[in-house]
Design a protein around this motif. Structure first.
Motif, PDB file in Angstrom:
ATOM      1  N   PRO A 155      42.128  39.219  42.052  1.00  0.00           N
ATOM      2  CA  PRO A 155      43.191  39.365  40.915  1.00  0.00           C
ATOM      3  C   PRO A 155      44.019  40.573  40.781  1.00  0.00           C
ATOM      4  O   PRO A 155      44.972  40.594  39.909  1.00  0.00           O
ATOM      5  CB  PRO A 155      42.100  39.494  39.720  1.00  0.00           C
ATOM      6  CG  PRO A 155      40.597  40.024  40.455  1.00  0.00           C
ATOM      7  CD  PRO A 155      40.787  39.668  41.720  1.00  0.00           C
ATOM      8  N   ARG A 156      43.792  41.625  41.738  1.00  0.00           N
ATOM      9  CA  ARG A 156      44.849  42.649  41.409  1.00  0.00           C
ATOM     10  C   ARG A 156      46.062  42.305  42.119  1.00  0.00           C
ATOM     11  O   ARG A 156      46.977  43.191  42.149  1.00  0.00           O
ATOM     12  CB  ARG A 156      43.977  43.681  42.327  1.00  0.00           C
ATOM     13  CG  ARG A 156      42.803  44.420  41.743  1.00  0.00           C
ATOM     14  CD  ARG A 156      42.029  45.349  42.661  1.00  0.00           C
ATOM     15  NE  ARG A 156      41.900  44.806  43.898  1.00  0.00           N
ATOM     16  CZ  ARG A 156      41.557  45.414  45.083  1.00  0.00           C
ATOM     17  NH1 ARG A 156      41.208  46.786  44.910  1.00  0.00           N
ATOM     18  NH2 ARG A 156      41.084  44.855  46.129  1.00  0.00           N
ATOM     19  N   GLY A 157      45.965  41.281  43.147  1.00  0.00           N
ATOM     20  CA  GLY A 157      47.232  40.956  43.890  1.00  0.00           C
ATOM     21  C   GLY A 157      48.521  40.944  43.113  1.00  0.00           C
ATOM     22  O   GLY A 157      49.518  41.514  43.417  1.00  0.00           O
ATOM     23  N   PRO A 158      48.826  40.030  42.045  1.00  0.00           N
ATOM     24  CA  PRO A 158      49.950  40.108  41.255  1.00  0.00           C
ATOM     25  C   PRO A 158      50.310  41.369  40.929  1.00  0.00           C
ATOM     26  O   PRO A 158      51.803  41.745  40.812  1.00  0.00           O
ATOM     27  CB  PRO A 158      49.668  39.140  40.060  1.00  0.00           C
ATOM     28  CG  PRO A 158      48.603  38.365  40.722  1.00  0.00           C
ATOM     29  CD  PRO A 158      47.876  39.071  41.550  1.00  0.00           C
ATOM     30  N   GLY A 159      49.402  42.169  40.250  1.00  0.00           N
ATOM     31  CA  GLY A 159      49.941  43.536  39.865  1.00  0.00           C
ATOM     32  C   GLY A 159      50.410  44.424  40.996  1.00  0.00           C
ATOM     33  O   GLY A 159      51.054  45.508  40.631  1.00  0.00           O
ATOM     34  N   LEU A 160      49.888  44.229  42.284  1.00  0.00           N
ATOM     35  CA  LEU A 160      50.471  44.847  43.297  1.00  0.00           C
ATOM     36  C   LEU A 160      51.668  44.421  44.072  1.00  0.00           C
ATOM     37  O   LEU A 160      52.015  44.986  45.012  1.00  0.00           O
ATOM     38  CB  LEU A 160      49.277  44.860  44.247  1.00  0.00           C
ATOM     39  CG  LEU A 160      48.201  45.885  44.066  1.00  0.00           C
ATOM     40  CD1 LEU A 160      46.856  45.695  44.774  1.00  0.00           C
ATOM     41  CD2 LEU A 160      48.478  47.300  43.619  1.00  0.00           C
ATOM     42  N   GLY A 161      52.007  43.333  43.282  1.00  0.00           N
ATOM     43  CA  GLY A 161      53.345  42.659  44.075  1.00  0.00           C
ATOM     44  C   GLY A 161      53.097  41.650  45.233  1.00  0.00           C
ATOM     45  O   GLY A 161      53.854  41.256  46.069  1.00  0.00           O
ATOM     46  N   VAL A 162      51.454  41.250  45.450  1.00  0.00           N
ATOM     47  CA  VAL A 162      50.828  40.574  46.418  1.00  0.00           C
ATOM     48  C   VAL A 162      51.134  39.064  45.752  1.00  0.00           C
ATOM     49  O   VAL A 162      50.600  38.729  44.966  1.00  0.00           O
ATOM     50  CB  VAL A 162      49.808  40.813  47.033  1.00  0.00           C
ATOM     51  CG1 VAL A 162      49.098  40.006  47.900  1.00  0.00           C
ATOM     52  CG2 VAL A 162      49.888  42.324  47.829  1.00  0.00           C
ATOM     53  N   LYS A 163      51.550  38.068  46.626  1.00  0.00           N
ATOM     54  CA  LYS A 163      51.398  36.585  46.295  1.00  0.00           C
ATOM     55  C   LYS A 163      50.059  36.076  46.567  1.00  0.00           C
ATOM     56  O   LYS A 163      49.115  36.519  47.297  1.00  0.00           O
ATOM     57  CB  LYS A 163      52.323  35.809  47.295  1.00  0.00           C
ATOM     58  CG  LYS A 163      52.476  34.357  46.882  1.00  0.00           C
ATOM     59  CD  LYS A 163      53.178  33.507  48.083  1.00  0.00           C
ATOM     60  CE  LYS A 163      53.257  32.169  47.949  1.00  0.00           C
ATOM     61  NZ  LYS A 163      53.890  31.303  48.749  1.00  0.00           N
ATOM     62  N   LEU A 164      49.647  35.405  45.316  1.00  0.00           N
ATOM     63  CA  LEU A 164      48.367  34.678  45.314  1.00  0.00           C
ATOM     64  C   LEU A 164      48.781  33.468  45.932  1.00  0.00           C
ATOM     65  O   LEU A 164      49.369  32.639  45.073  1.00  0.00           O
ATOM     66  CB  LEU A 164      47.859  34.518  43.865  1.00  0.00           C
ATOM     67  CG  LEU A 164      46.349  33.950  43.704  1.00  0.00           C
ATOM     68  CD1 LEU A 164      45.369  35.027  44.412  1.00  0.00           C
ATOM     69  CD2 LEU A 164      46.104  33.788  42.282  1.00  0.00           C
ATOM     70  N   SER A 165      48.131  33.080  47.046  1.00  0.00           N
ATOM     71  CA  SER A 165      48.524  31.597  47.763  1.00  0.00           C
ATOM     72  C   SER A 165      48.031  30.436  46.975  1.00  0.00           C
ATOM     73  O   SER A 165      47.006  30.440  46.450  1.00  0.00           O
ATOM     74  CB  SER A 165      47.943  31.652  49.166  1.00  0.00           C
ATOM     75  OG  SER A 165      48.298  30.534  49.662  1.00  0.00           O
ATOM     76  N   ASP A 166      49.149  29.640  46.752  1.00  0.00           N
ATOM     77  CA  ASP A 166      48.836  28.523  45.933  1.00  0.00           C
ATOM     78  C   ASP A 166      49.047  27.035  47.065  1.00  0.00           C
ATOM     79  O   ASP A 166      49.648  27.343  47.913  1.00  0.00           O
ATOM     80  CB  ASP A 166      49.751  28.172  44.988  1.00  0.00           C
ATOM     81  CG  ASP A 166      49.341  27.456  43.794  1.00  0.00           C
ATOM     82  OD1 ASP A 166      48.115  26.768  43.926  1.00  0.00           O
ATOM     83  OD2 ASP A 166      50.264  27.099  42.822  1.00  0.00           O
ATOM     84  N   VAL A 167      48.238  26.186  46.801  1.00  0.00           N
ATOM     85  CA  VAL A 167      48.337  24.763  47.594  1.00  0.00           C
ATOM     86  C   VAL A 167      49.839  24.229  47.499  1.00  0.00           C
ATOM     87  O   VAL A 167      50.566  24.029  46.657  1.00  0.00           O
ATOM     88  CB  VAL A 167      47.332  23.906  46.890  1.00  0.00           C
ATOM     89  CG1 VAL A 167      47.774  22.328  47.652  1.00  0.00           C
ATOM     90  CG2 VAL A 167      45.969  24.373  46.883  1.00  0.00           C
TER      91      VAL A 167
END
Length: 294
Positions: free
Chosen positions: A228-240
């Motif tokens: 859940p920290r990904g978006p705040g770090l600028g990291v893409k949360l992979s989606d289908v």
């Protein structure tokens, strides 16, 4: 109506309870499956805890479960590659696997040589591994850091990447060093991440993501599956990517049937014990792939 495990709300594992829920008849291009086994993955835990509300709204009545294996119970219009009575593994991006009946948009036939347990354990991890490797565009000669390489997704991704000529650095516990060496990867302790890499696949969701970003020289080729920290770090949360799901399932199932892929050790428990499984997975006391038996 069918028996299922539903969420009363977001929160701890105790929000999961057995209930009767409605599963509609399959629509165009869908099948409905009598589930034998359903897989439990790390994203299930994150959704239940409320960490991914922006991606999976969930809430009361939600039935978790991205993957299952079972027998086709009915088919919708336009379905011609499977028939009632066929054995399949299904991928469920809209959830619903923790139930006796599941409605599926994506499936792959289960080869006779693949066990029911393996078939249920493969769809989500196989699809995610193929998808993220494609999104990262890793190629032969590059170095990929896999966080959580001993888990279900990480293990599949590691094997697929190595087969493509990619050098894989596998972040795991020291006790798993020999395991990932056997997969063709170079092990590294979670707490000792160092060096330079071309890309990062975070299949853990609980690792040192900021450090991994630094090793990759930025976020452009860093993808997380559930942190859940990904978006705040600028990291893409992979989606289908819907059009890529079926090819990914076939690629992963082919590897499993041929023996080129080895899956994580599995533990099978009754559906009613799912809350306990969530607790054990969150605490780290269960380090196998958990399957719920319907």
């Amino acid at each position: 109506m069918t028996r299922a495990l539903v969420m009363d709300d977001f929160g701890p594992p105790d929000v999961l309870r057995l209930a009767e829920t409605d599963v509609p008849a399959p629509g165009d291009g869908q099948i409905r499956v009598t589930v034998r086994y359903a897989g439990v993955g790390p994203t299930d835990l994150a959704i239940r805890a409320g960490h991914l509300k922006g991606v999976f709204p969930g809430g009361p009545g939600t039935v978790l479960g991205f993957e299952a294996a079972g027998v086709v119970e009915s088919v919708g219009d336009g379905v011609s590659d499977v028939a009632v009575g066929d054995e399949v593994a299904v991928f469920l991006p809209r959830l619903g696997g923790y139930a006796a009946l599941a409605l599926a948009d994506f499936w792959v036939p289960k080869p006779a040589s693949v066990s029911w347990a393996d078939a249920a354990a493969l769809p989500a991890s196989g699809e995610a591994a193929v998808r993220v490797l494609g999104q990262l565009a890793v190629s032969a000669g590059e170095t990929l850091l896999v966080l959580g390489a001993a888990g279900s997704v990480g293990r599949v991704a590691t094997q697929l990447a190595v087969a493509r000529g990619v050098r894989v650095v596998a972040a795991v516990r020291p006790s798993d060093f020999d395991l990932v060496r056997g997969l063709g990867a170079t092990p590294i302790d979670y707490h000792e991440l160092s060096g330079r890499v071309d890309a990062v696949l975070d299949a853990s969701g609980r690792s040192d993501l900021p450090r991994a970003i630094a090793l990759a020289g930025g976020t452009s080729r860093v993808i997380t599956l559930s942190d859940p920290r990904g978006p705040g770090l600028g990291v893409k949360l992979s989606d289908v990517v819907p059009e890529g799901v079926v090819p990914a399932l076939h690629e992963a199932m082919s590897g499993l049937a041929s023996g080129r892929l080895a899956l994580q050790t599995q533990v099978v428990v009754p559906l009613a014990e799912a809350a306990d499984v969530h607790r054990r997975l969150e605490s780290g006391s269960l380090r196998a792939k958990a399957l719920l038996e319907l």
